[in-house]
Scaffold this active site. Structure first.
Site, PDB file in Angstrom:
ATOM      1  N   PRO A 204       0.826  -1.217   0.000  1.00 12.66           N
ATOM      2  CA  PRO A 204       0.000   0.000   0.000  1.00 12.66           C
ATOM      3  C   PRO A 204       0.859   1.265   0.000  1.00 12.66           C
ATOM      4  O   PRO A 204       1.838   1.359   0.729  1.00 12.66           O
ATOM      5  CB  PRO A 204      -0.806  -0.123   1.305  1.00 12.66           C
ATOM      6  CG  PRO A 204      -0.756  -1.571   1.671  1.00 12.66           C
ATOM      7  CD  PRO A 204       0.554  -2.069   1.172  1.00 12.66           C
ATOM      8  N   GLY A 205       0.465   2.226  -0.825  1.00  7.00           N
ATOM      9  CA  GLY A 205       1.137   3.521  -0.838  1.00  7.00           C
ATOM     10  C   GLY A 205       2.426   3.585  -1.616  1.00  7.00           C
ATOM     11  O   GLY A 205       3.142   4.584  -1.537  1.00  7.00           O
ATOM     12  N   THR A 206       2.732   2.549  -2.402  1.00  6.74           N
ATOM     13  CA  THR A 206       3.998   2.563  -3.143  1.00  6.74           C
ATOM     14  C   THR A 206       3.888   3.259  -4.495  1.00  6.74           C
ATOM     15  O   THR A 206       4.912   3.468  -5.153  1.00  6.74           O
ATOM     16  CB  THR A 206       4.500   1.122  -3.351  1.00  6.74           C
ATOM     17  OG1 THR A 206       3.459   0.320  -3.924  1.00  6.74           O
ATOM     18  CG2 THR A 206       4.927   0.510  -2.025  1.00  6.74           C
ATOM     19  N   GLY A 207       2.676   3.612  -4.951  1.00  8.91           N
ATOM     20  CA  GLY A 207       2.539   4.396  -6.179  1.00  8.91           C
ATOM     21  C   GLY A 207       1.991   3.633  -7.360  1.00  8.91           C
ATOM     22  O   GLY A 207       2.218   4.031  -8.502  1.00  8.91           O
ATOM     23  N   LYS A 208       1.247   2.559  -7.136  1.00  4.12           N
ATOM     24  CA  LYS A 208       0.736   1.763  -8.259  1.00  4.12           C
ATOM     25  C   LYS A 208      -0.307   2.551  -9.060  1.00  4.12           C
ATOM     26  O   LYS A 208      -0.239   2.614 -10.290  1.00  4.12           O
ATOM     27  CB  LYS A 208       0.123   0.457  -7.729  1.00  4.12           C
ATOM     28  CG  LYS A 208       1.087  -0.396  -6.931  1.00  4.12           C
ATOM     29  CD  LYS A 208       0.461  -1.711  -6.499  1.00  4.12           C
ATOM     30  CE  LYS A 208      -0.649  -1.518  -5.496  1.00  4.12           C
ATOM     31  NZ  LYS A 208      -0.165  -0.950  -4.210  1.00  4.12           N
ATOM     32  N   THR A 209      -1.250   3.153  -8.376  1.00  6.66           N
ATOM     33  CA  THR A 209      -2.284   3.932  -9.066  1.00  6.66           C
ATOM     34  C   THR A 209      -1.680   5.149  -9.751  1.00  6.66           C
ATOM     35  O   THR A 209      -2.078   5.512 -10.869  1.00  6.66           O
ATOM     36  CB  THR A 209      -3.362   4.374  -8.058  1.00  6.66           C
ATOM     37  OG1 THR A 209      -3.876   3.226  -7.378  1.00  6.66           O
ATOM     38  CG2 THR A 209      -4.490   5.094  -8.758  1.00  6.66           C
ATOM     39  N   GLU A 425      12.276   2.165  28.644  1.00 10.28           N
ATOM     40  CA  GLU A 425      12.846   2.687  27.395  1.00 10.28           C
ATOM     41  C   GLU A 425      14.368   2.776  27.484  1.00 10.28           C
ATOM     42  O   GLU A 425      15.074   2.534  26.490  1.00 10.28           O
ATOM     43  CB  GLU A 425      12.250   4.057  27.066  1.00 10.28           C
ATOM     44  CG  GLU A 425      10.739   4.053  26.880  1.00 10.28           C
ATOM     45  CD  GLU A 425      10.266   3.107  25.788  1.00 10.28           C
ATOM     46  OE1 GLU A 425      11.058   2.826  24.858  1.00 10.28           O
ATOM     47  OE2 GLU A 425       9.124   2.619  25.884  1.00 10.28           O
TER      48      GLU A 425
END
Length: 604
Positions: A204-209, A425
């Site tokens: 998701p969000g890697t730039g396929k569209t 921490e």
């Protein structure tokens, strides 16, 4: 004008005409009173009559007296012949005017007005009913129409390859498709067959569209975009109908590109899982397979699709002739992240001299969408502080916000919990410093963010595509550092380490069962496929493929890895207990320290 507007216009005119007729009737009428025939004859004798108007049938008369000109008297005439004989001489002498009424248009249509209005109302109701029926039929017919959104080639929001940063190899693969759409004759004359389908695979969000839109923008052709879930409905046959309609529209606009986002919603493996093999989704997939395989070589239609689950797609969908190519769109590397950051920062007022390479180095594992979101968050943070420019501090704060969530500074924390979080921490940080393959400390905080009570953030030294056995073991040691610190200093443990223990156990289990990193069991994978049943695989692939004896050995190996890591973390913290106290004290005092402040503790 559509049918609905025409019906409304007709109704308005009918109402206006009816109101006009009623108004004219009111304006034309004077005050009306009745008078007897005897009284009329007396007025004639007294010469008080100004005019008499006989009706058409001469059975009544409208009389206006000289002293009542605004009043009309209605008189019934028993015998019009006798009346005319009596008043003939008086009319001749000019004592009053005598006339016979002429039939007007209003008089002619007045009896029919109620019937006309009734007829018009009936027609209106009939037309309204027909329109509703027609709309219902149209909706039923449009139910099987394609829902693909068409982006015209002359759209002002055109995306090109210049708007895509960091995907150089992927863009090179797609330039051939662009050249074919621009000049298909060159390839057809050579007898070449351009790939009809391209499957973009990536997280998701890697730039396929974005890549698909860039191909449409570069080729200057229409672009049809639709989601895989838009095909499937509860009614049988609707999905297949939408597929047919979409390809029919694409053929009418060829050359063009069809882009199906999240194709795994409709293209999952047929006949697998719990849903059976005969359902609406599989009929839709069958129609999609037929349409893609039925293309002629000259139609210039390219189908692009995107998914992050190529493993569950039907094999028939991936064969040559349908989706010929698979282009993997992975997470950006260091250079690609720097280009993406510069692209999204182009129209934002960043301070002069900001080094995006440093930011890119600190954001290993971020997708293109994550980087865009981080840049946008940094701009929002700067605006919230009434700044004119965005500096590195805004970017780093936005980076932590994207990863961990917003800070909860207003949350009330007791001193006991604050001390517990500080040592937890600090335990992570101190242990990580003495692990050779572990990343450096970037920031430590005990301010709650998201679901976490505190966090230790690391700065990646380099991009890593693989993890070695030593790195995975040291990662487990680092994860257990917080629990060990609680046990050593506070002589008690808390639920704050639950996520650390869960992650450490998962890594150990994958080392033994998935990666074959067990010393005793050897390089063997156990458990087979780990996919979910409902994602398109058979239940039989999820059966345990090892014996009870092997399962016991697997459990022993996982336990040994985790316990050895716990022992290593305990040894490191016991040897550096003074540093642990100093880091925890600094955290309690400042609540947040940087990697440089942490390193200064060890330089003292």
């Amino acid at each position: 004008m559509n049918r609905k507007s025409a019906v409304r216009t007709l109704l308005v005119w009918v109402i206006l005409i009816a109101i006009s007729i009623y108004a004219i009737t009111l304006l034309d009428s004077n005050e009306v009173k009745e008078m007897s025939y005897t009284e009329l004859m007396q007025k004639v004798e007294d010469q008080s009559v100004k005019s008499i108007e006989l009706s058409i049938d001469r059975l009544s008369a409208n009389v206006i007296l000289k002293d009542e000109e605004n009043v009309t008297r209605i008189v019934d005439i028993p015998s019009s012949t006798t009346f005319l004989e009596v008043v003939q001489d008086r009319v001749t002498n000019g004592e009053f005017e005598l006339s016979v009424a002429q039939e007007s248009v209003m008089d002619a249509i007045a009896p029919y007005i109620p019937n006309i209005l009734l007829l018009i109302g009936t027609l209106f109701i009939l037309m309204y009913a027909l329109r509703r029926t027609s709309d219902s039929n149209n909706k039923a017919m449009e139910f099987g129409r394609s829902r693909a959104q068409k982006i015209d080639k002359n759209s002002p929001k055109k995306v090109t390859f210049n708007d895509v940063a960091g995907l150089e190899e992927e863009k090179e693969e797609l330039k051939e498709e662009v050249e074919f759409l621009r000049n298909p004759k060159k390839y057809i004359d050579m007898g070449a067959r351009i790939p009809k389908g391209i499957l973009l695979v990536g997280g998701p969000g890697t730039g396929k569209t974005l890549l698909a839109k860039a191909v449409a923008g570069e080729a200057n052709v229409p672009f049809f975009s639709i989601s895989g879930s838009d095909f499937v409905e509860m009614f049988v046959g609707v999905g297949a109908s939408r597929v047919r309609d979409m390809f029919k529209e694409a053929k009418a606009n060829s050359p063009c590109i069809i882009f199906i986002d999240e194709i795994d919603a409709v293209g999952r493996h047929r006949g697998a899982g719990l849903g059976g093999g005969h359902d609406e989704r599989e009929q839709t997939l069958n129609q999609l397979l037929v349409e893609m395989d039925g293309f002629a070589t000259h139609e210039s239609i390219i189908v692009m699709a995107a998914t992050n689950r190529p493993d569950i797609l039907d094999p028939a969908l991936l064969r040559p002739g349908r989706f010929d190519r698979q282009i993997v769109v992975g997470a950006p590397d260091l250079r690609a992240r720097e280009e993406i950051l510069k692209l999204h920062a182009k129209n934002k007022p960043f301070v002069q001299g900001i080094d995006f390479k440093v930011i890119a180095k600190n954001t290993a594992g971020f997708s293109g969408a994550d980087l865009e979101n981080m840049i946008n968050e940094s701009a929002l943070l700067a605006a919230r502080k009434d700044k004119k420019t965005i500096d590195i501090n805004d970017v780093e704060e936005a980076m932590v916000k994207v990863m961990m969530g917003p800070e909860k500074k207003s949350k009330v924390i007791s001193e006991k919990e604050k001390k517990l979080t500080a040592y937890h921490e600090a335990g992570h940080a101190v242990v990580s410093r003495f692990l050779p393959t572990h990343d450096d400390i970037h920031e430590i905080s005990i301010i709650p963010r998201g679901m976490a009570g505190g966090y230790t953030m690391y700065k990646p030294n380099e991009d890593k595509n693989f993890a070695s056995k030593s790195e995975m073991k040291e990662h487990i040691v680092s994860l257990l550092g917080g629990r060990v610190a609680e046990q050593l200093v506070l002589d008690d443990i808390s639920t704050g380490a639950s996520n650390d223990i869960e992650r450490a156990t998962k890594i150990a289990r994958e080392m033994v069962m998935k990666y074959g990193m067990s010393d005793n069991l050897g390089p063997i994978a156990f458990g087979g496929s780990q996919e979910e049943v409902f994602l398109g695989r058979d239940m039989t692939t999820h059966n345990r493929d090892y014996s009870e004896n092997t399962a016991s050995k697997i459990d022993e190996e996982i336990r040994a890895i985790v316990l050895n890591a716990y022992t290593s973390a305990e040894r490191i913290l016991k040897e550096n207990i003074e540093k642990l106290h100093k880091v925890a004290k600094l955290l309690i005092e400042k609540e947040k320290i940087t990697g440089e402040e942490f390193d200064n503790v060890f330089k003292e």
